[in-house]
Design a protein around this motif. Sequence first.
Motif: not given
Length: 658
Positions: A58-73
Amino acid sequence: MRYAAGAAYLARRRMPWVALVVALLSFLTWGAAPATASGLGADTQALQGFAPVSLDQADRYDVVYAVNEDGSVDVEQTIDWTFPSDEERHGIYRTVQVRAGYRDSQTQYRYYSLSDVRVTSPTGAPTDVSISDFGAEKRIRIGWPSRTVSGTQTYVVSFHLENVVNDIGDGTAEFYFDHVSTSNEYVYKAPRATVKAPAAATRAACFYGTRGSTTECTAQAGETSTFTTPDIGPGEGVSILASYPRTAFGDLQPDLRDGSATDTSETKVSPRVGRTLGWLLGGLGALLPVLAAGLMGVLVWTRGRDEHFAGLTPGLTPGADQPDVPIARRSGPGTIAVQFNPPSGVQPGMMGTILDEEANVVDVTATLIDLAVRGHLTLTAPEKTSVWHRGDWVLTASAQVRDRTPLAAYEQHLLDAVFAGRDVVHLDELKNTFAPTLKRVQSMMYDEVVDRGWFRRSPESQRSSWMALGFVIALVSVMGAFFAGSVFGSLSEWGLPISPLVILGGGGALAGGILFLLGRRMASRTAVGSAVLDQSLGFRQYIATAEANQVRWEEAQDVFSRFLPYAIVFGLTERWAKVFEEVAQAAQAAGHSVIMPSWYIGPWSMTTFDNIAADMDSFSTQAAGTFVSTPGSSGSSGFSGGGGFSGGGGVGGGGGSW
């Protein structure tokens, strides 16, 4: 040691000669390599500088985690994957942990429900998705088995995980996640992560290295928390941690389930062996129905067709002076000539069995009516008790039997079972008790046609054997595929659009279905049986075409009665009665009367051939329902269930190419 990680990695990628060269370089340069704070980090840096071959990484591995109010992501991974130039690849796969241990529980685990998986590729790589369940993990396979990819391709993978955020219990909540799993087998170039949540993070931390490593990477807490890491090699992972005020979230109750978090059905075979085995299993599954159809086609043609005496007129058997008449197979009856009488010694039940190779219930009821015609009992029609209801049929054993012809074994058994030591019995008295006797009579009828040489084996046992074999093959195929899937996994990553176990199970089930259906045609008549069949078909043609002017009115009652049970077997009762109504009308016009049968007792003023025939159809139908009836049964059902849950972080950063 310089190049050490590269040697280990290349050995894992099945390039041992290259690994040997790298190991030699490592030995020659040992002592010249500068020391580093982390041996793992040094190995990774050494691996970065090694470029004799095109690596799978993997030459690039960028991850966005959007954490929600109900504890999910909601997770969005942007991946630039470089595929090796010397190996065929179809795409990548991602592993997502969906089970984790809960505290020290041995009976419960924590579950993270995976949903809404989506994949796009800005570079145009195939993005077909299949998801395999390996118990503790789910594998998202991206790509298509019939298409290959090369060079560097970009994938954007997104999915949703439930119940990820942990309630720490001290007024804070944490998002703790394995950004890259330590089970990783590939190189990840400087993986980065961004975490967004309903509130700003109060703390952030990042760790990388082998399992249990405390080596920190760069973490920045805030409205948007960021995490950056050096290059990650095989066997290394990255964990990220962000802490938030508990008030930023709603209910954070974990999803607890009963069982073990470590349960897995993942296959342990290598991808190359897996692809080969997958194609073999898939090919076998596709071939099984073809083999079954070919085998059964040959068997039906060579053994399932009736024998007949070649060169003889259909319906005839060789005489004493024709001992060597050849026997051949045929696909259908020969030319049928009208027969004005049934074959000698062939009762209605036997005729019904030779016609369709089955001893049906109607053959049994016709046998009982034939016994009445022959004087063994009388049938008294029920009287109307109301406009909508009639009474019950009464069967009375005859004290003096007019026809002294010995009864066949099945006929005697039927007669004995009906009366069971009584002289008079109501049909309704046999309800719910006669079914075993019916089955026994039918079995004896099959034995009778074999004893008479019409079949070499009971046609019912021949059909049942092949149908049972087909059912077992179908069942074993489906169950075998199911249990193999529990051992090897779904195998959807084995190089086929669908799991080869599905193809194998479906092919086996289809093959079993072919045996089940064509097995019904494996019962075949002998040459003698075919001759009896031709004569029976000729007699049926007479019943279907008889005219009133062919019957002498003096013989009408006797002919009508003797042939009525056969007409019932043929389904020609109404047609047969109509002929004799015309005979009776012609006799009456000539000043004569036709005597009605004595074995049937009904309303005398209404006794006609039409009424008798209609009543016999009614009796046959009612008797059939009575004979097959069994006592009802009752049962109960219940429900059970349970649930469980465990805590901890999640893993969404495993994967590679396939």
